[in-house]
Write an enzyme that holds these catalytic residues in place. Structure first.
Site, PDB file in Angstrom:
ATOM      1  N   ASP A 154      -5.408 -10.640  -0.960  1.00  0.00           N
ATOM      2  CA  ASP A 154      -3.861 -11.233  -0.799  1.00  0.00           C
ATOM      3  C   ASP A 154      -2.885 -11.160  -2.093  1.00  0.00           C
ATOM      4  OD1 ASP A 154      -1.330 -12.431   0.278  1.00  0.00           O
ATOM      5  OD2 ASP A 154      -1.784 -14.701  -0.506  1.00  0.00           O
ATOM      6  N   HIS A 155      -2.064 -10.618  -1.985  1.00  0.00           N
ATOM      7  CA  HIS A 155      -0.451 -10.211  -2.438  1.00  0.00           C
ATOM      8  C   HIS A 155      -1.270  -9.605  -3.737  1.00  0.00           C
ATOM      9  CE1 HIS A 155       1.549 -13.975  -0.977  1.00  0.00           C
ATOM     10  NE2 HIS A 155       3.186 -13.589  -2.180  1.00  0.00           N
ATOM     11  N   HIS A 215       3.827  -5.179   3.841  1.00  0.00           N
ATOM     12  CA  HIS A 215       2.856  -5.643   5.201  1.00  0.00           C
ATOM     13  C   HIS A 215       2.818  -7.066   5.134  1.00  0.00           C
ATOM     14  CE1 HIS A 215       3.251  -1.582   7.331  1.00  0.00           C
ATOM     15  NE2 HIS A 215       2.296  -1.224   6.093  1.00  0.00           N
ATOM     16  N   CYS A 272       5.764   5.727   4.335  1.00  0.00           N
ATOM     17  CA  CYS A 272       4.405   4.587   4.257  1.00  0.00           C
ATOM     18  C   CYS A 272       3.865   5.610   2.809  1.00  0.00           C
ATOM     19  CB  CYS A 272       3.626   5.042   5.295  1.00  0.00           C
ATOM     20  SG  CYS A 272       3.408   3.717   6.675  1.00  0.00           S
ATOM     21  N   HIS A 282       0.730  -1.411   0.254  1.00  0.00           N
ATOM     22  CA  HIS A 282       0.163   0.029   0.112  1.00  0.00           C
ATOM     23  C   HIS A 282       0.604   1.198  -0.078  1.00  0.00           C
ATOM     24  CE1 HIS A 282      -0.080   1.061   4.740  1.00  0.00           C
ATOM     25  NE2 HIS A 282       0.995   0.814   4.139  1.00  0.00           N
ATOM     26  N   HIS A 338       4.677   0.293  -0.621  1.00  0.00           N
ATOM     27  CA  HIS A 338       5.841  -1.044   0.248  1.00  0.00           C
ATOM     28  C   HIS A 338       4.665  -1.665   0.972  1.00  0.00           C
ATOM     29  CE1 HIS A 338       3.816   2.182   3.057  1.00  0.00           C
ATOM     30  NE2 HIS A 338       3.739   1.079   3.880  1.00  0.00           N
ATOM     31  N   GLU A 341      -0.447  -4.601  11.231  1.00  0.00           N
ATOM     32  CA  GLU A 341      -0.387  -4.377  10.882  1.00  0.00           C
ATOM     33  C   GLU A 341       1.395  -4.611  10.795  1.00  0.00           C
ATOM     34  OE1 GLU A 341      -0.947  -0.762   7.817  1.00  0.00           O
ATOM     35  OE2 GLU A 341       0.354   0.272   8.976  1.00  0.00           O
TER      36      GLU A 341
HETATM   37 NI    NI Z   1       2.449   0.854   5.651  1.00  0.00          NI
END
Ligand code: NI
Length: 134
Positions: A79-80, A41, A33, A14, A39, A124
């Site tokens: 996911d992914h 998580h 962020c 995100h 990036h 997160e």
């Molecule tokens: Ni983040």
């Protein structure tokens, strides 16, 4: 009342960026962020349902059914994925952990028996999590 919790997991990318703000303000506020190339998580999700045990089955909820609901509606959806680019939910919503938790809860609320209370925890990072219960 008794509660049952199912843990699950998804990885997603995100970027936190408010299009109403200048690049400078976004950078200053969101820091790393706000990285323009995104990036990732490793999100851990805990879904808790609460209610009364069904005297006939002895279950509050069938774990297999609950785990399938989470898998089909949340994990396979996110996911992914790049949350900003690949999902309709975050086209116009900043994918903070708070907003992701509200989106996940709202999706699950539609799928889980209304007689059960629903709350979720979204981690997160191992140290940062948010909780939402509607
Ligand atoms: Ni983040």
């Amino acid at each position: 009342m008794i509660s049952v919790t199912r843990k699950s997991h998804f990885n997603a990318a995100h970027r936190l960026h408010n299009t109403e703000w200048s690049d400078e303000k976004n950078d200053k506020f969101y820091g790393l962020c706000n990285n323009k190339n995104y990036h990732g998580h490793n999100y851990d999700l805990e879904v808790t349902v609460k209610g009364d045990i069904d005297p006939e089955s002895g279950y509050l909820v069938d774990m297999k059914v609950l785990s399938n609901i989470i898998e089909e509606n949340i994990c396979s959806r996110f996911d992914h994925k790049n949350l900003n680019l690949d999902t309709s939910e975050f086209k116009n919503l900043i994918p903070t952990a708070e907003n992701i938790a509200v989106v996940i809860w709202s999706i699950l609320r539609e799928k889980i028996d209304k007689k059960l209370e629903l709350s979720i925890r979204l981690f997160e990072t191992p140290r940062n999590f948010v909780e939402y219960s509607g």
